[in-house]
Scaffold this active site. Structure first.
Site, PDB file in Angstrom:
ATOM      1  N   THR A 127      -9.024 -64.668 -44.884  1.00 28.51           N
ATOM      2  CA  THR A 127      -8.530 -63.675 -43.933  1.00 28.51           C
ATOM      3  C   THR A 127      -7.120 -64.065 -43.507  1.00 28.51           C
ATOM      4  OG1 THR A 127     -10.733 -63.136 -43.125  1.00 28.51           O
ATOM      5  CG2 THR A 127      -8.906 -62.704 -41.613  1.00 28.51           C
ATOM      6  N   GLY A 128      -6.278 -63.040 -43.293  1.00 22.66           N
ATOM      7  CA  GLY A 128      -4.923 -63.309 -42.805  1.00 22.66           C
ATOM      8  C   GLY A 128      -3.877 -62.725 -43.731  1.00 22.66           C
ATOM      9  N   THR A 154      -1.676 -64.201 -45.614  1.00 21.75           N
ATOM     10  CA  THR A 154      -1.503 -64.850 -46.927  1.00 21.75           C
ATOM     11  C   THR A 154      -2.702 -64.498 -47.823  1.00 21.75           C
ATOM     12  OG1 THR A 154      -0.494 -66.665 -45.671  1.00 21.75           O
ATOM     13  CG2 THR A 154      -0.829 -67.012 -48.030  1.00 21.75           C
ATOM     14  N   GLY A 214      -6.139 -68.881 -46.141  1.00 21.34           N
ATOM     15  CA  GLY A 214      -4.926 -69.408 -45.521  1.00 21.34           C
ATOM     16  C   GLY A 214      -5.258 -70.471 -44.488  1.00 21.34           C
ATOM     17  N   ALA A 215      -4.221 -70.931 -43.787  1.00 23.01           N
ATOM     18  CA  ALA A 215      -4.416 -71.907 -42.692  1.00 23.01           C
ATOM     19  C   ALA A 215      -3.230 -71.791 -41.747  1.00 23.01           C
ATOM     20  CB  ALA A 215      -4.528 -73.325 -43.241  1.00 23.01           C
ATOM     21  N   LYS A 268      -7.429 -73.704 -38.464  1.00 20.11           N
ATOM     22  CA  LYS A 268      -7.525 -72.308 -38.858  1.00 20.11           C
ATOM     23  C   LYS A 268      -8.030 -71.487 -37.680  1.00 20.11           C
ATOM     24  CE  LYS A 268      -9.542 -71.192 -42.718  1.00 20.11           C
ATOM     25  NZ  LYS A 268      -8.585 -70.078 -42.821  1.00 20.11           N
ATOM     26  N   GLY A 269      -7.867 -70.161 -37.791  1.00 15.00           N
ATOM     27  CA  GLY A 269      -8.470 -69.290 -36.792  1.00 15.00           C
ATOM     28  C   GLY A 269      -7.526 -68.448 -35.972  1.00 15.00           C
ATOM     29  N   GLU A 318     -15.167 -67.973 -41.746  1.00 16.10           N
ATOM     30  CA  GLU A 318     -14.395 -68.779 -42.704  1.00 16.10           C
ATOM     31  C   GLU A 318     -15.048 -70.146 -42.908  1.00 16.10           C
ATOM     32  OE1 GLU A 318      -9.893 -66.985 -42.139  1.00 16.10           O
ATOM     33  OE2 GLU A 318     -10.541 -68.616 -40.849  1.00 16.10           O
ATOM     34  N   LYS A 357       3.775 -74.143 -42.528  1.00  7.60           N
ATOM     35  CA  LYS A 357       2.477 -74.524 -41.946  1.00  7.60           C
ATOM     36  C   LYS A 357       2.230 -76.036 -41.996  1.00  7.60           C
ATOM     37  CE  LYS A 357       1.112 -70.159 -41.495  1.00  7.60           C
ATOM     38  NZ  LYS A 357       0.071 -69.571 -42.301  1.00  7.60           N
TER      39      LYS A 357
END
Ligand code: 5RP
Length: 231
Positions: A29-30, A32, A85-86, A97-98, A106, A124
């Site tokens: 999710t996200g 990226t 992603g992260a 993450k989150g 996730e 990141k």
């Protein structure tokens, strides 16, 4: 190269490197992971037979739009790979993450995956977790102010995540506290053990010893693997 291009290039590199015909694939999710899902859609259009599990309602919707078959996690024994992603990656490939709000699913999907491949641009990367991003902690709405006090006692400033003037609600129906640590997170393993025993905490955004590999894109458009392996 701008931020979106860096996300796209690393996402596509991860899919092209790791996703093979016939695999069960976890979808992150996200912004990226978005590009990874689009690329997976292209592979499906080329004839790949992939069975996918999404880490959020949002990613599930995108995948279906792209023609990707999405099933419930319990419909597969395991996932061959998940690409996600992260928000932060430290030199030992430990993660926060989150920020996208999907940390609970996730983490469940990562645990069901043989390989968790993380895709980030170099912004990141951090020396110490918690120095750029807050640590998201998903909590039950019931009694969440009490949960907040318990989180605060771990040395952070927890801020309830809001959206449109109301608490942000996750896909699991919970709230998120974004926890800022003034000096960063000194010992992520110890912190996780302290957070996990707080009543009301559903899950935390520390993903420790979870990443099989991290792919990183640089501003010049090159991508490398933190494990040191060639791409
Ligand atoms: C969502 C996440 C995302 O993977 C993380 O927030 C990175 O997102 P982006 O690629 O948009 O920076 O953990 O819960």
């Amino acid at each position: 190269m701008d931020a979106a291009e860096m996300k796209k290039i690393v996402a596509e590199k991860a899919v092209d490197t790791f996703v093979k015909d016939g695999m069960n694939v976890g979808l992150g999710t996200g912004s990226t992971a978005y590009f990874a899902i689009k690329r997976i859609g292209e592979l499906v259009a080329q004839g790949y037979d992939l069975t996918c599990v999404a880490t959020s309602v949002q990613s599930e919707g995108l995948a279906r739009e792209c023609g990707v078959k999405v099933v419930d996690l319990d419909e597969v024994d395991k996932l061959d790979i998940t690409i996600d992603g992260a928000d932060e990656v430290d030199p030992d490939m430990q993660l926060v993450k989150g920020l996208g709000g999907a940390l609970l699913r996730e983490k469940i999907v990562a645990a069901a995956s043989v390989r968790e491949v993380i895709i980030v641009d170099e912004s990141k990367l951090v020396e110490k977790l918690g120095t750029k991003a807050p640590l998201p902690v998903e909590v039950l709405p019931f009694g969440h102010e009490h949960t907040r006090y318990a989180l605060q006692r771990q040395g952070c400033t927890p801020e309830l995540r809001m959206r449109d003037g109301k608490p942000f609600v996750t896909d699991g129906g919970n709230y998120i506290y974004d926890c800022r640590f003034p000096e960063g997170i000194a010992n992520p393993f110890f912190l996780e053990s302290r957070i996990d025993v707080i009543p009301g905490v559903v899950e935390n955004g520390l993903f420790l010893n979870t990443a099989f590999d991290v792919l990183v894109s640089r501003t010049d458009g090159t991508v490398y693997r933190m494990s040191g392996q060639d791409i």
